[in-house]
Design a protein around this motif. Structure first.
Motif, PDB file in Angstrom:
ATOM      1  N   GLN A 103       0.830  -1.204   0.000  1.00 34.81           N
ATOM      2  CA  GLN A 103       0.000   0.000   0.000  1.00 34.81           C
ATOM      3  C   GLN A 103       0.868   1.259   0.000  1.00 34.81           C
ATOM      4  O   GLN A 103       0.566   2.239  -0.688  1.00 34.81           O
ATOM      5  CB  GLN A 103      -0.914   0.003   1.227  1.00 34.81           C
ATOM      6  N   SER A 104       1.955   1.219   0.770  1.00 37.45           N
ATOM      7  CA  SER A 104       2.832   2.384   0.873  1.00 37.45           C
ATOM      8  C   SER A 104       3.523   2.681  -0.449  1.00 37.45           C
ATOM      9  O   SER A 104       3.690   3.846  -0.832  1.00 37.45           O
ATOM     10  CB  SER A 104       3.883   2.155   1.963  1.00 37.45           C
ATOM     11  N   ILE A 105       3.930   1.630  -1.152  1.00 41.94           N
ATOM     12  CA  ILE A 105       4.583   1.821  -2.448  1.00 41.94           C
ATOM     13  C   ILE A 105       3.642   2.522  -3.409  1.00 41.94           C
ATOM     14  O   ILE A 105       4.028   3.451  -4.146  1.00 41.94           O
ATOM     15  CB  ILE A 105       5.038   0.461  -3.022  1.00 41.94           C
ATOM     16  N   ALA A 106       2.362   2.117  -3.385  1.00 39.69           N
ATOM     17  CA  ALA A 106       1.384   2.698  -4.295  1.00 39.69           C
ATOM     18  C   ALA A 106       1.061   4.151  -3.928  1.00 39.69           C
ATOM     19  O   ALA A 106       0.988   5.025  -4.794  1.00 39.69           O
ATOM     20  CB  ALA A 106       0.114   1.854  -4.298  1.00 39.69           C
ATOM     21  N   ARG A 107       0.882   4.421  -2.633  1.00 45.15           N
ATOM     22  CA  ARG A 107       0.450   5.760  -2.216  1.00 45.15           C
ATOM     23  C   ARG A 107       1.591   6.771  -2.241  1.00 45.15           C
ATOM     24  O   ARG A 107       1.387   7.944  -2.567  1.00 45.15           O
ATOM     25  CB  ARG A 107      -0.147   5.685  -0.812  1.00 45.15           C
ATOM     26  N   LEU A 108       2.788   6.340  -1.884  1.00 44.46           N
ATOM     27  CA  LEU A 108       3.917   7.267  -1.798  1.00 44.46           C
ATOM     28  C   LEU A 108       4.799   7.247  -3.042  1.00 44.46           C
ATOM     29  O   LEU A 108       5.781   7.989  -3.106  1.00 44.46           O
ATOM     30  CB  LEU A 108       4.781   6.928  -0.569  1.00 44.46           C
ATOM     31  N   ASN A 109       4.448   6.390  -4.004  1.00 45.42           N
ATOM     32  CA  ASN A 109       5.229   6.278  -5.250  1.00 45.42           C
ATOM     33  C   ASN A 109       6.706   6.010  -4.954  1.00 45.42           C
ATOM     34  O   ASN A 109       7.610   6.685  -5.480  1.00 45.42           O
ATOM     35  CB  ASN A 109       5.080   7.552  -6.097  1.00 45.42           C
ATOM     36  N   LEU A 110       6.953   5.028  -4.126  1.00 44.74           N
ATOM     37  CA  LEU A 110       8.329   4.699  -3.748  1.00 44.74           C
ATOM     38  C   LEU A 110       9.054   4.028  -4.911  1.00 44.74           C
ATOM     39  O   LEU A 110       8.500   3.169  -5.603  1.00 44.74           O
ATOM     40  CB  LEU A 110       8.339   3.763  -2.537  1.00 44.74           C
ATOM     41  N   SER A 111      10.292   4.414  -5.118  1.00 45.89           N
ATOM     42  CA  SER A 111      11.129   3.759  -6.130  1.00 45.89           C
ATOM     43  C   SER A 111      11.627   2.428  -5.599  1.00 45.89           C
ATOM     44  O   SER A 111      11.469   2.103  -4.409  1.00 45.89           O
ATOM     45  CB  SER A 111      12.325   4.651  -6.475  1.00 45.89           C
ATOM     46  N   ALA A 112      12.258   1.646  -6.467  1.00 43.11           N
ATOM     47  CA  ALA A 112      12.819   0.362  -6.034  1.00 43.11           C
ATOM     48  C   ALA A 112      13.884   0.586  -4.964  1.00 43.11           C
ATOM     49  O   ALA A 112      13.976  -0.177  -3.983  1.00 43.11           O
ATOM     50  CB  ALA A 112      13.414  -0.375  -7.233  1.00 43.11           C
ATOM     51  N   ARG A 113      14.693   1.650  -5.116  1.00 43.90           N
ATOM     52  CA  ARG A 113      15.719   1.942  -4.118  1.00 43.90           C
ATOM     53  C   ARG A 113      15.085   2.314  -2.778  1.00 43.90           C
ATOM     54  O   ARG A 113      15.508   1.848  -1.721  1.00 43.90           O
ATOM     55  CB  ARG A 113      16.634   3.068  -4.603  1.00 43.90           C
ATOM     56  N   ALA A 114      14.042   3.164  -2.827  1.00 42.20           N
ATOM     57  CA  ALA A 114      13.358   3.562  -1.596  1.00 42.20           C
ATOM     58  C   ALA A 114      12.712   2.359  -0.919  1.00 42.20           C
ATOM     59  O   ALA A 114      12.720   2.245   0.314  1.00 42.20           O
ATOM     60  CB  ALA A 114      12.318   4.637  -1.903  1.00 42.20           C
ATOM     61  N   TYR A 115      12.152   1.453  -1.722  1.00 40.63           N
ATOM     62  CA  TYR A 115      11.549   0.225  -1.175  1.00 40.63           C
ATOM     63  C   TYR A 115      12.573  -0.578  -0.394  1.00 40.63           C
ATOM     64  O   TYR A 115      12.313  -1.030   0.733  1.00 40.63           O
ATOM     65  CB  TYR A 115      10.961  -0.582  -2.330  1.00 40.63           C
ATOM     66  N   HIS A 116      13.756  -0.744  -0.979  1.00 39.91           N
ATOM     67  CA  HIS A 116      14.788  -1.522  -0.297  1.00 39.91           C
ATOM     68  C   HIS A 116      15.278  -0.814   0.965  1.00 39.91           C
ATOM     69  O   HIS A 116      15.571  -1.451   1.980  1.00 39.91           O
ATOM     70  CB  HIS A 116      15.970  -1.764  -1.246  1.00 39.91           C
ATOM     71  N   ARG A 117      15.320   0.510   0.917  1.00 39.75           N
ATOM     72  CA  ARG A 117      15.790   1.244   2.094  1.00 39.75           C
ATOM     73  C   ARG A 117      14.757   1.211   3.217  1.00 39.75           C
ATOM     74  O   ARG A 117      15.117   1.196   4.388  1.00 39.75           O
ATOM     75  CB  ARG A 117      16.160   2.675   1.700  1.00 39.75           C
ATOM     76  N   VAL A 118      13.486   1.198   2.878  1.00 41.92           N
ATOM     77  CA  VAL A 118      12.448   1.033   3.894  1.00 41.92           C
ATOM     78  C   VAL A 118      12.617  -0.312   4.595  1.00 41.92           C
ATOM     79  O   VAL A 118      12.511  -0.418   5.824  1.00 41.92           O
ATOM     80  CB  VAL A 118      11.047   1.158   3.268  1.00 41.92           C
ATOM     81  N   LEU A 119      12.894  -1.355   3.815  1.00 39.88           N
ATOM     82  CA  LEU A 119      13.079  -2.682   4.402  1.00 39.88           C
ATOM     83  C   LEU A 119      14.301  -2.711   5.329  1.00 39.88           C
ATOM     84  O   LEU A 119      14.266  -3.333   6.401  1.00 39.88           O
ATOM     85  CB  LEU A 119      13.235  -3.730   3.300  1.00 39.88           C
ATOM     86  N   LYS A 120      15.374  -2.048   4.933  1.00 42.48           N
ATOM     87  CA  LYS A 120      16.574  -2.038   5.786  1.00 42.48           C
ATOM     88  C   LYS A 120      16.319  -1.278   7.078  1.00 42.48           C
ATOM     89  O   LYS A 120      16.775  -1.702   8.149  1.00 42.48           O
ATOM     90  CB  LYS A 120      17.742  -1.435   5.008  1.00 42.48           C
ATOM     91  N   VAL A 121      15.594  -0.173   6.996  1.00 42.12           N
ATOM     92  CA  VAL A 121      15.265   0.573   8.221  1.00 42.12           C
ATOM     93  C   VAL A 121      14.344  -0.259   9.108  1.00 42.12           C
ATOM     94  O   VAL A 121      14.499  -0.294  10.340  1.00 42.12           O
ATOM     95  CB  VAL A 121      14.628   1.930   7.864  1.00 42.12           C
ATOM     96  N   ALA A 122      13.370  -0.949   8.494  1.00 50.03           N
ATOM     97  CA  ALA A 122      12.469  -1.806   9.271  1.00 50.03           C
ATOM     98  C   ALA A 122      13.234  -2.927   9.959  1.00 50.03           C
ATOM     99  O   ALA A 122      12.933  -3.301  11.103  1.00 50.03           O
ATOM    100  CB  ALA A 122      11.388  -2.381   8.353  1.00 50.03           C
ATOM    101  N   ARG A 123      14.238  -3.470   9.278  1.00 50.80           N
ATOM    102  CA  ARG A 123      15.068  -4.514   9.874  1.00 50.80           C
ATOM    103  C   ARG A 123      15.798  -3.978  11.120  1.00 50.80           C
ATOM    104  O   ARG A 123      15.913  -4.672  12.139  1.00 50.80           O
ATOM    105  CB  ARG A 123      16.067  -5.011   8.849  1.00 50.80           C
ATOM    106  N   THR A 124      16.263  -2.735  11.047  1.00 48.06           N
ATOM    107  CA  THR A 124      16.942  -2.133  12.194  1.00 48.06           C
ATOM    108  C   THR A 124      15.963  -1.904  13.345  1.00 48.06           C
ATOM    109  O   THR A 124      16.311  -2.132  14.516  1.00 48.06           O
ATOM    110  CB  THR A 124      17.583  -0.795  11.788  1.00 48.06           C
ATOM    111  N   ILE A 125      14.757  -1.450  13.018  1.00 50.07           N
ATOM    112  CA  ILE A 125      13.742  -1.249  14.060  1.00 50.07           C
ATOM    113  C   ILE A 125      13.426  -2.563  14.753  1.00 50.07           C
ATOM    114  O   ILE A 125      13.274  -2.632  15.988  1.00 50.07           O
ATOM    115  CB  ILE A 125      12.476  -0.616  13.448  1.00 50.07           C
ATOM    116  N   ALA A 126      13.344  -3.641  13.969  1.00 55.74           N
ATOM    117  CA  ALA A 126      13.103  -4.967  14.557  1.00 55.74           C
ATOM    118  C   ALA A 126      14.270  -5.385  15.444  1.00 55.74           C
ATOM    119  O   ALA A 126      14.065  -5.975  16.515  1.00 55.74           O
ATOM    120  CB  ALA A 126      12.875  -5.986  13.446  1.00 55.74           C
ATOM    121  N   ASP A 127      15.478  -5.085  15.026  1.00 56.78           N
ATOM    122  CA  ASP A 127      16.648  -5.427  15.848  1.00 56.78           C
ATOM    123  C   ASP A 127      16.645  -4.666  17.169  1.00 56.78           C
ATOM    124  O   ASP A 127      17.024  -5.210  18.212  1.00 56.78           O
ATOM    125  CB  ASP A 127      17.936  -5.130  15.071  1.00 56.78           C
TER     126      ASP A 127
END
Length: 496
Positions: free
Chosen positions: A449-473
Motif C-alpha cells: 500500500q505504501s509503495i502505491a500511495r507514496l510512489n516509492l522507487s525500487a531503491r526507496a523500497y529496499h531502504r524502507v526494508l533495511k530501516v524496518a530490519r533495524t527497528i526490529a533489531d
C-alpha cells in the motif's frame, strides 16, 4: 664504487606502496641525482640531505651520487625520503655498516641540523606495511601514531645521528611501547536537547543500523545540536574501524592520538567545493567524506550547497567508495560515512512554525526544495521533520535520556546485525535484503500500500526494508512485523 639499498613507503591513495631506495656512488665529477619520478619536495631533499650530513659531522662524498626510488612509475612526494637517502649515502660511502639496513623501513624529513621532523601518513604507512616483517624507524613525533597498529615495531628517533648510532651498534634505539590504557572518548550529551522525542528515536535507529538522515525544520529547533550529539550514540568503534579511520585522517595530516577510537565528526561549510568534499588534486588526497570514515558527515543548510557538489555524494552513499581519476593518476578511497543533513523547510525557514512568520510563496518553497535532487533524496534512508519546540518544553529542565543509554541500545542492535549477517543493515545488498529483511504477511501488505500511495522507487523500497530490519533489531524481534514496517514508512513521508 658503493651501493646501498634501503626501504621506505610512498603514499598513493590509501595504499602505502613499498619504495626501494637505491643509492649508488661512482667515480666522476661530483653530482647528486634523484630518479624515480620524484616531485618537487623529493628533488629538494638533495640540499636538505647535504646540509644535514655536514652539520652532523659526516663526510659528504665528492663523487657521482645517484639515488633511485623504485618503482619508477610511482610518483614520490613529501620529505619522507630524506632519512633513507641520507642513510644510503652514509652506508654506500662506508661511514656506517650496511648489514642491518634491510631489517627496517625508514621515513623522516631532515632539518638542516640533522633533526627529524614529522611526516604525513605515518599511521597509514604502518597500517599497510605491518605484515612486511620489517620494523619502522620514524621521527619521534610520529611514534605514538604509528604504533597504534598492534603488529608494528616502531623505533622513534630524534635525529639522523641517533639512527646512525643505532645501525652502527653504538647506541640502540628503544622500541616504542604504546600506552594501552583505554580512554573513552567524550561526546556532547543527547540529554541536553529538549523535546524532539521523535527525532531522537530516528537518530537512534540511524545509529543502530548505519543509516543516513535528513532533518528538516525551522531555525532553532535543535537540528545542529542533535547532529553534534549523534556520534555519541553510535556503537563504539572496533579496532579495525579505528585503524581505518585513523589511517584516513593520517593521510591528510589531521590525525591526533588523543582522538583514537573517537568517531570523526566533519561539518564542512556550505561553500565547500566538490573536490573538498570527495577529494582530489594533482596528487589525490581524501576529501571530507573519506576523512569522516566510520563517523559522521554533517551537512547543515543542505540546499545552500551547490547542486553539483551535492550530486557527487550519490556514488559514495551507494557504494561506500570514491574513485578519483586524474590525467596522470588514479586513487581509490573508502567513504563509509554516515550522512546527517539538515535544512529549513523554506527560504525564510519558518514554514509550519507556530509563530506564523513565514511569507514564502509556494513557488519559492518549491524552488528552494528543488535544489536537492530526487536521486540524492532517494539515497537518504531516514527523512524526518523537526518541529519547533513548544515554549513550555523550553522552560522545563532537560530530563530526557542521556547518550549512554541510547548508545547501549544501538550497540546491542548492531551486535545482532553483525552476528546475523556480518555488517550493518545499511550496507546490505539487494540479495541480502531478500534473505534477511522479508516482512511478515501483514507487513508485506502494508508495504504494498505504501509503495502505491507514496510512489516509492525500487531503491526507496529496499531502504524502507533495511530501516524496518533495524527497528526490529532494536525491539529484539527476529521477524519484521507490521509495526516495524509502519515506523519505517513514516520516515519516507517528508513532502518535497
Amino acid at each position: 664504487m658503493g651501493l646501498a639499498v634501503l626501504y621506505s613507503r610512498g603514499l598513493a591513495g590509501m595504499d602505502a606502496a613499498l619504495v626501494t631506495v637505491e643509492v649508488h656512488l661512482a667515480n666522476g665529477l661530483p653530482n647528486f641525482t634523484i630518479v624515480g619520478l620524484p616531485e618537487a619536495e623529493v628533488k629538494e631533499s638533495k640540499d636538505r640531505v647535504r646540509a644535514a650530513l655536514q652539520n652532523c659531522q659526516f663526510e659528504f662524498p665528492s663523487r657521482r651520487i645517484t639515488v633511485n626510488l623504485a618503482p619508477a612509475d610511482l610518483p614520490k612526494e613529501s620529505g619522507r625520503f630524506d632519512l633513507p637517502i641520507a642513510l644510503g649515502i652514509l652506508a654506500a660511502s662506508g661511514q656506517i655498516p650496511s648489514d642491518k639496513l634491510a631489517e627496517y623501513e625508514y621515513a623522516g624529513e631532515l632539518a638542516l641540523t640533522g633533526e627529524l621532523r614529522a611526516i604525513r601518513g605515518a599511521l597509514a604507512m604502518t597500517y599497510r606495511a605491518s605484515d612486511s616483517g620489517r620494523a619502522f624507524i620514524l621521527p619521534a613525533v610520529n611514534a605514538a601514531e604509528a604504533a597504534l597498529v598492534e603488529d608494528a615495531a616502531v623505533y622513534p628517533a630524534q635525529s639522523l645521528l641517533q639512527v646512525a648510532a643505532h645501525l652502527a651498534g653504538r647506541e640502540a634505539l628503544e622500541r616504542y611501547i604504546p600506552d594501552t590504557q583505554a580512554v573513552l572518548p567524550h561526546y556532547p550529551d543527547m540529554r541536553e536537547v529538549k523535546g524532539q522525542a521523535q527525532c531522537k528515536r530516528a537518530l537512534e535507529i540511524a545509529a543502530a543500523g548505519g543509516h543516513s538522515v535528513l532533518m528538516s525544520g525551522p531555525p532553532g529547533t535543535g537540528k545542529s545540536m542533535l547532529a553534534a550529539r549523534f556520534p555519541g550514540i553510535l556503537p563504539q568503534m572496533t579496532q579495525q574501524e579505528a585503524l581505518e579511520s585513523a589511517a584516513m585522517q593520517s593521510l591528510g595530516g589531521m590525525f591526533e592520538v588523543e582522538n583514537w577510537k573517537r568517531r570523526p565528526y566533519r561539518a564542512p561549510h556550505h561553500t565547500a567545493s566538490a573536490v573538498a568534499l570527495v577529494g582530489g588534486g594533482s596528487n589525490p588526497r581524501p576529501g571530507e567524506i573519506s576523512v569522516a570514515m566510520h563517523g559522521v558527515l554533517f551537512l547543515d543548510e543542505l540546499p545552500e550547497f551547490d547542486r553539483g557538489v551535492l550530486e557527487v555524494l550519490r556514488e559514495p552513499l551507494e557504494s561506500g567508495r570514491i574513485t578519483i581519476s586524474r590525467a596522470a593518476r588514479r586513487a581509490d578511497f573508502k567513504a563509509q560515512f554516515q550522512l546527517v543533513a539538515a535544512m529549513n523547510p523554506c527560504p525564510c525557514g519558518y514554514l509550519g512554525h507556530y509563530n506564523g512568520k513565514c511569507r514564502c510563496t509556494p513557488d519559492q518553497v518549491s524552488r528552494y526544495r528543488g535544489k536537492i535532487s530526487g536521486p540524492l533524496l532517494d539515497r537518504i534512508d531516514i527523512q524526518i521533520e523537526v518541529p519547533a519546540v513548544p515554549q513550555e518544553d523550553l522552560l522545563r529542565q532537560a530530563d530526557g535520556e542521556n547518550s549512554m543509554a541510547i548508545q547501549a541500545r544501538a550497540e546491542t542492535a548492531r551486535q545482532r546485525q553483525l552476528a546475523r549477517q556480518g555488517k550493518p543493515n545499511a550496507q546490505l545488498s539487494v540479495t541480502e535484503i531478500e534473505t534477511w529483511c522479508a516482512p511478515d504477511a501483514q507487513g508485506e501488505a502494508l508495504l504494498r500500500q505504501s509503495i502505491a500511495r507514496l510512489n516509492l522507487s525500487a531503491r526507496a523500497y529496499h531502504r524502507v526494508l533495511k530501516v524496518a530490519r533495524t527497528i526490529a533489531d532494536l525491539a529484539g524481534s527476529e521477524s519484521i512485523q507490521i509495526g516495524h514496517i509502519a515506523e519505517a514508512v513514516q520516515f519516507r513521508r517528508m513532502s518535497f
